[in-house]
Design an enzyme around this catalytic site. Structure first.
Site, PDB file in Angstrom:
ATOM      1  N   GLU A  17      52.730   6.452 -58.531  1.00  0.00           N
ATOM      2  CA  GLU A  17      52.224   6.870 -59.847  1.00  0.00           C
ATOM      3  C   GLU A  17      52.876   8.181 -60.289  1.00  0.00           C
ATOM      4  O   GLU A  17      53.192   8.363 -61.457  1.00  0.00           O
ATOM      5  CB  GLU A  17      50.698   7.046 -59.830  1.00  0.00           C
ATOM      6  N   ARG A  66      55.091   8.024 -63.680  1.00  0.00           N
ATOM      7  CA  ARG A  66      54.504   8.710 -64.848  1.00  0.00           C
ATOM      8  C   ARG A  66      55.147  10.074 -65.053  1.00  0.00           C
ATOM      9  O   ARG A  66      55.654  10.378 -66.132  1.00  0.00           O
ATOM     10  CB  ARG A  66      52.985   8.870 -64.676  1.00  0.00           C
ATOM     11  N   ASP A  72      54.981  -6.648 -58.846  1.00  0.00           N
ATOM     12  CA  ASP A  72      55.645  -6.607 -60.157  1.00  0.00           C
ATOM     13  C   ASP A  72      56.903  -5.757 -60.305  1.00  0.00           C
ATOM     14  O   ASP A  72      58.020  -6.256 -60.427  1.00  0.00           O
ATOM     15  CB  ASP A  72      54.626  -6.223 -61.247  1.00  0.00           C
ATOM     16  N   GLU A 109      51.758  -4.811 -71.017  1.00  0.00           N
ATOM     17  CA  GLU A 109      52.773  -5.793 -70.608  1.00  0.00           C
ATOM     18  C   GLU A 109      53.095  -6.862 -71.652  1.00  0.00           C
ATOM     19  O   GLU A 109      54.267  -7.206 -71.855  1.00  0.00           O
ATOM     20  CB  GLU A 109      52.380  -6.455 -69.277  1.00  0.00           C
TER      21      GLU A 109
HETATM   22  C1  DMJ Z   1      51.927   0.966 -65.610  1.00  0.00           C
HETATM   23  O1  DMJ Z   1      51.546   2.084 -64.909  1.00  0.00           O
HETATM   24  C2  DMJ Z   1      53.245   0.478 -65.129  1.00  0.00           C
HETATM   25  O2  DMJ Z   1      53.759  -0.403 -66.058  1.00  0.00           O
HETATM   26  C3  DMJ Z   1      53.161  -0.176 -63.784  1.00  0.00           C
HETATM   27  O3  DMJ Z   1      54.380  -0.779 -63.388  1.00  0.00           O
HETATM   28  C4  DMJ Z   1      52.074  -1.206 -63.697  1.00  0.00           C
HETATM   29  N1  DMJ Z   1      51.246  -1.240 -64.818  1.00  0.00           N
HETATM   30  C5  DMJ Z   1      50.846  -0.074 -65.509  1.00  0.00           C
HETATM   31  C6  DMJ Z   1      50.352  -0.450 -66.886  1.00  0.00           C
HETATM   32  O4  DMJ Z   1      49.636  -1.607 -66.934  1.00  0.00           O
END
Ligand code: DMJ
Length: 623
Positions: free
Chosen positions: A236, A240, A370, A524
């Site tokens: 994170e 971020r 993902d 998404e």
């Molecule tokens: C975000 O923090 C990023 O896109 C991450 O890869 C997974 N999903 C959240 C938002 O849904």
């Protein structure tokens, strides 16, 4: 205690004993030969002094990786992006590697996790080439004056939405990570460095909110990114904060932002010091730099968390010239690439940081999997195809995903809808997550880059499904996840009834049962609509995005900002008093770009990190 917990507890004990013994040895060596005691109070100095003292020991601890010190420059090459005329940075080659300390040491079998063919970052830079265009031909974006006026009014609506949310944050949560938009209080789940502010920076720049941007950077200039009170999530923090700082730097040229990115990137480096180089999930930046044998909370490595640091650390290497940032993340790719898999291209969700091997068989393009897949193609695009390994890994994954995880459903009105499920304990799991709705966008950019036209067809169909999930609820907002009946499977009427009573869903969701109806302001589906619009020029994606934005305005808006929902369907829609920082970084940015001219942050010039922070792509012929 679960099997996994027992396993990590045992491992922990073994690690602790090994580390304890080693620490005593290191401490003695350290005190006898090198350290001036004053330096112990200064983490950075302690780091460099001790590292020298450990050089002789390092040969015994074969798994130690190297950190290049930028001050030990022996050769620099100025590299200029000739096309965009952007300063790219200096690539530093050095003979003077510094060995890191404070590591978790393990004597397990590491042989098959060592990177045998180490890829040199300078080589990467030299191999960058032009890749096929991603965006549709400009002619396909032609619009009449009326269409232009409509598009611009929609873009303005999104910008006003951003300002509404931003002002709420400024008034009630300034400096905190996130605003709680109903109670008008704040939360600090990301070390209190102001996650919303950093995540929002590049969106403000793109929206031409320069005053807001300046107020935020004035604040950020005084944030200390080298310190953490508690353990922080490496994933994170990277996507971020590090991603946000790097992208805002590239857009604005504000050197302070690059310095902060470097502070933070450097401070997280010790988290990579596991036996294999797969980073620990969490790390305490402060304790991690002290001499008393700090050990991170040890839990199994998570695929998406380990594999989603690539773009950020490669960009940091590019902008600072410190190639070892790239080495760290390339090693992670190498370990995951070499680990045993039962199906080519399928990377299970959990990986041991000690052995570098996967520990379960779950495959998911949603949560925990993902962005690992997303970064394979994005790294390939970012470095102009310089490392073919990323193409190979991506293509293998997409081939297996298409073969095993895509199924037709049984939605009466839309019998051709395709769903993306997952895989666990040897079987297909008929459940689709909102998180997996980034896949159509990924497939679309991969399709253009690697000339895989079938992937674009699949992308278009999956985007239909993601949008249908929105369109099928009472709010017009898609659920966090839902289970579906696979074509040919018997329909269990009781399951259907359960959905109807649980959600009182007046729209036809036949073919779907059991929903997790949360909506966390996630991006998404909008992300995929935006990418498909840019890839095809098809304006119907703008219409779909507009419908979603209207639904967000209707259901998520609060007096001071926007809130997630507890349920997207049902008689009483309840807000959850939460506004994730990614609403500013991703959801609003993708919406704004969907209604912008196609050359604003063109996909042919930029690649988005998983938090939607645009990074300039490398271009050939820097010299
Ligand atoms: C975000 O923090 C990023 O896109 C991450 O890869 C997974 N999903 C959240 C938002 O849904």
């Amino acid at each position: 205690m679960s099997h996994n917990n027992q396993f990590s507890w045992r491992l922990n004990t073994r690690l602790r004993i090994t580390i304890f013994l080693l620490s005593i040895f290191l401490l003695l060596t350290y005190q006898i030969f090198t350290v001036d005691n004053d330096d112990l109070d200064k983490p950075e100095q302690w780091w460099s002094n001790t590292s020298n003292s450990l050089e002789s020991i390092d040969t015994d601890i074969t798994n130690f990786t190297e950190l290049t010190d930028v001050n030990d420059t022996t050769d620099t090459n100025d590299i200029t992006d000739t096309i965009n005329n952007n300063y790219i940075g200096k690539i530093v080659e050095t003979n003077n590697d510094i060995t890191e300390t404070g590591k978790a040491v393990d004597t397990g079998d590491l042989n098959n996790t060592q990177s045998t063919n180490k890829i040199d970052f300078l080589d990467v830079i030299n191999k960058v080439s032009y890749l096929p265009k991603i965006q549709s031909d400009p002619i396909n974006f032609f619009e009449t004056p009326e269409e232009k006026a409509l598009r611009e009014s929609r873009r303005e609506s999104v910008k006003q939405g951003f300002l509404h949310a931003w002002n709420g944050y400024v008034n009630y949560a300034w400096g905190s990570d996130e605003l709680l938009p109903i109670t008008n209080s704040s939360s600090n789940n990301y070390n209190g460095w102001g996650a919303t502010m950093v995540d929002a920076l590049d969106t403000m720049w793109i929206m031409d909110l320069k005053d807001e941007f300046k107020n935020a950077t004035n604040y950020i200039a005084n944030v200390d990114f080298t310190w953490s009170k508690n353990d922080i999530s490496i994933f994170e923090t990277t996507i971020r904060y590090l991603g946000g700082l790097l992208s805002a730097y590239e857009l604005s040229g504000d050197e302070m932002l690059l310095q902060k990115a470097k502070d933070l990137g450097e401070a997280m480096i010790p988290a990579f010091n596991s036996p294999t180089g797969i980073p620990y999930n969490t790390w305490n930046l402060t304790k991690g730099l002290t001499a008393n044998g700090y050990q991170p909370y040890y839990s199994m490595g998570i695929l998406s968390q380990a594999g989603t640091l690539l773009l950020e650390y490669t960009k940091l290497a590019q902008l600072t010239g410190i190639s070892s940032y790239f080495d760290k993340v390339q090693l992670v790719t190498d370990v995951l690439d070499k680990a045993k898999k039962s199906i080519p291209g399928f990377y299970p969700l959990f990986v041991s940081q000690t052995s570098g091997q996967f520990t379960n068989d779950e495959i998911n393009f949603g949560g925990m999997g993902d962005s690992f897949y997303e970064y394979l193609i994005k790294e390939y695009i970012y470095i102009g195809g310089a490392i073919d390994q990323y193409r190979r890994m991506y293509e293998e994954s997409i081939d297996s995903m298409s073969k095993y995880l895509i199924k037709k459903g049984q939605v009466k009105a839309y019998p051709d809808l395709l769903f993306l499920g997952s895989y666990s304990h040897g079987s297909f799991v008929a459940r689709m997550e909102h998180l997996a709705c980034f896949v159509p966008g990924m497939l679309a950019i991969g399709s253009k880059t690697l000339d895989r036209p079938k992937d674009l067809e699949l992308a278009i169909e999956l985007a239909e499904t993601c949008f249908w999930a929105y369109n099928s609820t009472t709010t017009g907002i898609g659920p966090e996840s839902f289970s579906f009946f696979v074509k040919g499977d018997p329909i269990d009427k009781n399951k259907l009834k359960m959905l109807a009573t649980q959600w009182n869903n007046k729209l036809l969701l036949y073919g779907v049962y059991q929903m997790n109806g949360n909506y966390l302001l996630r991006p998404e589906t909008i992300e995929s609509l935006f990418i498909l619009y840019r890839v095809t020029g098809d304006k119907s994606y703008q219409e779909k995005g507009w419908e979603i934005w209207q639904a967000i305005e209707t259901w998520c808006k609060t007096q001071t900002a926007y809130s997630g929902l507890r349920n997207v369907a049902g008689p009483n829609i309840v807000q959850n008093d939460n506004m994730e920082s990614f609403f500013f970084a991703e959801t609003l940015k993708y919406l704004y770009l969907l209604f912008s001219e196609p050359d604003v942050i063109s996909l042919d010039n930029y690649v988005f990190n998983t938090e939607s922070h645009p990074f300039l792509r490398m271009l050939p012929n820097y010299n």
